[in-house]
Write an enzyme that holds these catalytic residues in place. Structure first.
Site, short mmCIF file in Angstrom:
data_model
loop_
_atom_site.label_atom_id
_atom_site.label_comp_id
_atom_site.label_asym_id
_atom_site.label_seq_id
_atom_site.Cartn_x
_atom_site.Cartn_y
_atom_site.Cartn_z
N GLN A 20 0.84 -1.20 0.00
CA GLN A 20 0.00 0.00 0.00
C GLN A 20 0.87 1.25 0.00
OE1 GLN A 20 -3.40 -0.65 3.03
NE2 GLN A 20 -1.86 -2.18 3.56
N ASP A 68 6.20 4.88 -1.43
CA ASP A 68 7.55 5.43 -1.28
C ASP A 68 8.59 4.78 -2.17
OD1 ASP A 68 8.21 2.97 0.14
OD2 ASP A 68 7.28 3.86 1.91
N HIS A 77 -1.19 1.32 -4.47
CA HIS A 77 -1.59 2.73 -4.44
C HIS A 77 -0.65 3.61 -5.27
CE1 HIS A 77 -3.85 1.82 -0.44
NE2 HIS A 77 -4.53 1.48 -1.50
N CYS A 134 2.08 12.47 -17.83
CA CYS A 134 1.29 13.47 -18.53
C CYS A 134 -0.08 12.88 -18.87
CB CYS A 134 1.99 13.93 -19.80
SG CYS A 134 1.00 15.07 -20.79
N CYS A 191 -0.42 13.00 -23.12
CA CYS A 191 0.36 12.20 -24.06
C CYS A 191 0.98 10.95 -23.45
CB CYS A 191 1.44 13.05 -24.72
SG CYS A 191 2.80 13.51 -23.61
N CYS A 201 4.43 18.82 -18.75
CA CYS A 201 5.03 18.00 -19.80
C CYS A 201 5.90 18.84 -20.72
CB CYS A 201 3.93 17.30 -20.60
SG CYS A 201 4.56 16.14 -21.82
N THR A 232 0.85 -3.15 8.68
CA THR A 232 -0.40 -2.61 8.16
C THR A 232 -1.51 -2.78 9.18
OG1 THR A 232 -2.10 -2.77 6.44
CG2 THR A 232 -0.84 -4.78 6.91
N SER A 233 -2.29 -1.72 9.36
CA SER A 233 -3.43 -1.78 10.28
C SER A 233 -4.66 -2.35 9.59
CB SER A 233 -3.76 -0.39 10.82
OG SER A 233 -4.05 0.50 9.76
#
Length: 259
Positions: free
Chosen positions: A103, A106, A121, A129, A132, A149, A190-191
């Site tokens: 999830q 980073d 995620h 862009c 394009c 762009c 993870t919660s």
């Protein structure tokens, strides 16, 4: 048997492992959890509104200013993988098929060297862009107040490659399938509060009852009941113990097999 040793045995025996990771996986790298006392929700107002598909479409200039501040993009390239990320890479090096369902946005799993990472995620490391399809890296994003762009005469404001609030999770079906195919589903840091990702353990329990499910998280979660094995502890401390037990198990397979 000590629960950490039991998990180590399960890891040593498994060939196909799916690992579901959340914000707690990266806190030991210095990245605050969204919902911690130092996280975005504690420091910003209306986070879900300003980080939404709607607001990007309405005011992309202000969106980027808020987005960069909330995620400290100038710092993002300086964060390094921690012991948890490196542990998962080491499992691959041992010959195990490890699929990471993260999830986190980073990019630290890829930076650690893991090769099969489903970033549910998206990622902060790139932007695209909308007109394009040209893709730009973090250095370019950070070089502009509002990145746009540069291909030809396009000039469209870029969109970050993260799943914004109100957006779809594009690889969720792939994640459910990978989890159900695994011999071991391991949730780390993870919660399990965010849908639809938090439904993965329940889906695996229903569709693949032979898959063993374990979770490592600092605090109890509302989904602990969905796992056969639960460890409440820090990622770094826990993987240090796991690494030691796994080494013992691999060096003494006849003893490990009888546990």
């Amino acid at each position: 048997m000590d629960v950490t040793k039991e998990l180590a045995v399960r890891i040593a025996r498994a060939n196909m492992i799916a690992v579901l990771t959340g914000a707690g996986m990266s806190t030991e790298s210095g990245i605050p959890d969204f919902r911690s006392e130092n996280g975005i929700y504690a420091q910003e107002e209306d986070v879900e509104y300003y980080l939404s598909e709607y607001y990007f479409a309405k005011n992309p200039v202000d969106f980027w200013q808020r987005f960069k501040r909330m995620f400290s993009l100038k710092l993002m390239g300086k964060f390094a993988p921690n012991a948890g990320h490196l542990f998962l890479r080491q499992l691959e090096e041992m010959g195990k098929q490890v699929t990471i369902l993260t999830q986190n946005i980073d990019g630290l799993h890829k930076k650690a060297g893991s090769t099969n990472v489903i970033e549910l995620h998206g990622t902060l490391q790139t932007a695209t862009c909308p007109a394009c399809g040209a893709k730009y890296d973090l250095a370019f994003i950070n070089s502009k107040d509002v990145p746009s762009c540069k291909r030809g005469t396009c000039g469209e404001i870029l969109k970050p490659d993260v799943v914004l609030f109100g957006g779809v999770v594009p690889r969720i079906d792939e994640a459910f399938a990978a989890a159900a195919k695994s011999e071991l589903l391991l949730a780390m840091g993870t919660s399990l509060e965010v849908t639809p990702v938090n439904q993965i353990p329940l889906y695996v329990a229903a569709e693949s009852p032979s898959t063993y499910k374990a979770i490592i998280n600092k605090t109890p979660t509302r989904m602990d009941h969905a796992f056969e094995l639960v460890i409440h502890g820090g990622i770094g401390d826990t993987v240090a113990k796991l690494r030691s037990y796994i080494s013992w198990c691999l060096s003494r397979p006849e003893d490990c097999r009888d546990l």
